[in-house]
Design a protein around this motif. Structure first.
Motif, short mmCIF file in Angstrom:
data_model
loop_
_atom_site.label_atom_id
_atom_site.label_comp_id
_atom_site.label_asym_id
_atom_site.label_seq_id
_atom_site.Cartn_x
_atom_site.Cartn_y
_atom_site.Cartn_z
N VAL A 76 -4.76 11.91 0.96
CA VAL A 76 -5.46 11.28 2.09
C VAL A 76 -6.96 11.24 1.82
O VAL A 76 -7.63 10.22 2.04
CB VAL A 76 -5.17 12.05 3.40
N ALA A 77 -7.50 12.36 1.31
CA ALA A 77 -8.93 12.42 1.00
C ALA A 77 -9.28 11.43 -0.11
O ALA A 77 -10.34 10.80 -0.08
CB ALA A 77 -9.31 13.84 0.59
N ARG A 78 -8.40 11.29 -1.09
CA ARG A 78 -8.66 10.36 -2.18
C ARG A 78 -8.69 8.91 -1.68
O ARG A 78 -9.55 8.12 -2.06
CB ARG A 78 -7.59 10.54 -3.27
N VAL A 79 -7.74 8.58 -0.81
CA VAL A 79 -7.71 7.23 -0.25
C VAL A 79 -8.97 6.95 0.55
O VAL A 79 -9.57 5.86 0.46
CB VAL A 79 -6.45 7.02 0.62
N GLU A 80 -9.43 7.91 1.35
CA GLU A 80 -10.66 7.74 2.13
C GLU A 80 -11.84 7.50 1.20
O GLU A 80 -12.70 6.65 1.47
CB GLU A 80 -10.90 8.98 3.00
N SER A 81 -11.89 8.24 0.10
CA SER A 81 -12.97 8.07 -0.87
C SER A 81 -12.92 6.69 -1.52
O SER A 81 -13.96 6.04 -1.70
CB SER A 81 -12.86 9.16 -1.95
N LEU A 82 -11.73 6.24 -1.83
CA LEU A 82 -11.57 4.91 -2.45
C LEU A 82 -11.98 3.81 -1.49
O LEU A 82 -12.65 2.84 -1.87
CB LEU A 82 -10.13 4.71 -2.90
N LEU A 83 -11.60 3.94 -0.22
CA LEU A 83 -11.95 2.92 0.76
C LEU A 83 -13.45 2.92 1.07
O LEU A 83 -14.05 1.86 1.27
CB LEU A 83 -11.14 3.12 2.05
N GLU A 84 -14.04 4.09 1.11
CA GLU A 84 -15.49 4.19 1.30
C GLU A 84 -16.22 3.48 0.17
O GLU A 84 -17.17 2.71 0.40
CB GLU A 84 -15.91 5.65 1.36
N ALA A 85 -15.76 3.72 -1.05
CA ALA A 85 -16.37 3.08 -2.22
C ALA A 85 -16.14 1.57 -2.18
O ALA A 85 -17.05 0.79 -2.50
CB ALA A 85 -15.77 3.67 -3.50
N GLU A 96 -6.66 -7.29 -2.77
CA GLU A 96 -6.37 -7.77 -1.42
C GLU A 96 -5.85 -6.64 -0.54
O GLU A 96 -6.19 -6.54 0.65
CB GLU A 96 -5.35 -8.90 -1.48
N LEU A 97 -5.03 -5.76 -1.10
CA LEU A 97 -4.51 -4.64 -0.33
C LEU A 97 -5.60 -3.62 -0.01
O LEU A 97 -5.56 -2.98 1.03
CB LEU A 97 -3.37 -3.96 -1.09
N VAL A 98 -6.58 -3.49 -0.91
CA VAL A 98 -7.74 -2.65 -0.60
C VAL A 98 -8.46 -3.22 0.63
O VAL A 98 -8.79 -2.49 1.56
CB VAL A 98 -8.71 -2.58 -1.80
N ALA A 99 -8.69 -4.53 0.61
CA ALA A 99 -9.38 -5.18 1.73
C ALA A 99 -8.58 -5.03 3.02
O ALA A 99 -9.14 -4.76 4.09
CB ALA A 99 -9.60 -6.66 1.42
N GLU A 100 -7.27 -5.19 2.94
CA GLU A 100 -6.42 -5.06 4.12
C GLU A 100 -6.52 -3.67 4.72
O GLU A 100 -6.64 -3.50 5.94
CB GLU A 100 -4.98 -5.38 3.74
N ALA A 101 -6.47 -2.66 3.86
CA ALA A 101 -6.56 -1.27 4.34
C ALA A 101 -7.94 -0.98 4.91
O ALA A 101 -8.07 -0.26 5.91
CB ALA A 101 -6.24 -0.31 3.20
N ILE A 156 0.85 -1.18 0.00
CA ILE A 156 0.00 0.00 0.00
C ILE A 156 0.89 1.24 0.00
O ILE A 156 1.86 1.33 0.75
CB ILE A 156 -0.90 0.01 1.25
N ARG A 157 0.56 2.19 -0.84
CA ARG A 157 1.29 3.44 -0.86
C ARG A 157 0.55 4.46 -0.01
O ARG A 157 -0.62 4.74 -0.25
CB ARG A 157 1.41 3.97 -2.29
N LYS A 158 1.21 4.99 0.99
CA LYS A 158 0.57 5.97 1.87
C LYS A 158 0.63 7.35 1.23
O LYS A 158 1.69 7.79 0.76
CB LYS A 158 1.27 5.99 3.23
N PRO A 159 -0.50 8.05 1.19
CA PRO A 159 -0.51 9.40 0.60
C PRO A 159 0.31 10.38 1.42
O PRO A 159 0.34 10.29 2.65
CB PRO A 159 -1.99 9.77 0.60
#
Length: 203
Positions: free
Chosen positions: A19-28, A65-70, A10-13
């Motif tokens: 950070v906001a983009r990652v939150e949006s991606l995880l919410e989706a 899988e990394l999406v699920a892990e995060a 996982i690449r940390k923003p």
């Protein structure tokens, strides 16, 4: 968990926008996993739901899988905060108050985060993710039991966390099952069983 030596990571923003983009991606991702199931969900669907390009998703999460892990880490962090607050108050509660609060806190969390339920029951994810999630929940519940009954050894209370977590899952399932007559009475009976378990921690 993914290894940085052999697998994508996982690449940390680095910036707030990231950070906001990652939150949006995880919410989706949570929404898509809940609707489609982990196996059927695709990275394309997740990106589209977030209104992002597939390249943007892969930039932060090279694999599903990394999406699920995060996402699991995100859920655990949120639930940890809720249950830690409860642990701080547990000693001042009686069996009925603690039982009702614990049942409803986890139920409400599951209801508001259906992706949490999907990933917790996924069969095609590494044990480090699925069992890690369950074991974390059991330890958090054990923390509450230790605070509630400090005279009982933690090792004696830990098995109770398995039982209580199963009762919580049953409460959620019965709450959502269609066509149950007298649902309120059924849930009240399950809550009584939950409270009874709390009252017999030293048995």
């Amino acid at each position: 968990m993914a290894s940085s030596n052999s697998s994508p990571a996982i690449r940390k923003p680095q910036r707030q926008r990231g950070v906001a983009r990652v939150e949006s991606l995880l919410e989706a991702a949570g929404e898509v996993f809940a609707e489609r199931g982990y196996d059927a969900a695709t990275m394309t669907e997740i990106a589209a739901r977030a209104g992002a390009s597939i390249g943007s998703l892969y930039q932060f999460f090279p694999t599903k899988e990394l999406v699920a892990e995060a996402l699991v880490a995100r859920y655990v962090s949120a639930l940890h905060a809720d249950l830690r607050r409860m642990a701080g108050l547990a000693r001042s509660m009686d069996d009925r108050t603690l039982g009702a609060k614990l049942l409803r806190t986890v139920y409400e969390f599951r209801r508001k985060n259906p992706g949490f339920v999907t990933l917790g029951e996924a069969t095609n994810l590494p044990d480090s993710i699925v069992l890690g999630l369950r074991n974390t929940l059991r330890e958090l519940i054990t923390d509450i039991l230790v605070a509630f009954a400090p005279d009982i050894a933690r090792e004696k209370l830990r098995p109770q966390s398995f039982v209580l977590l199963q009762l919580m899952k049953s409460f959620a399932a019965l709450s959502a099952e269609p066509g149950i007559k007298g649902r309120k009475d059924v849930l009240a009976a399950l809550e009584d069983t939950f409270v009874l378990a709390l009252g017999h921690l030293d048995a």
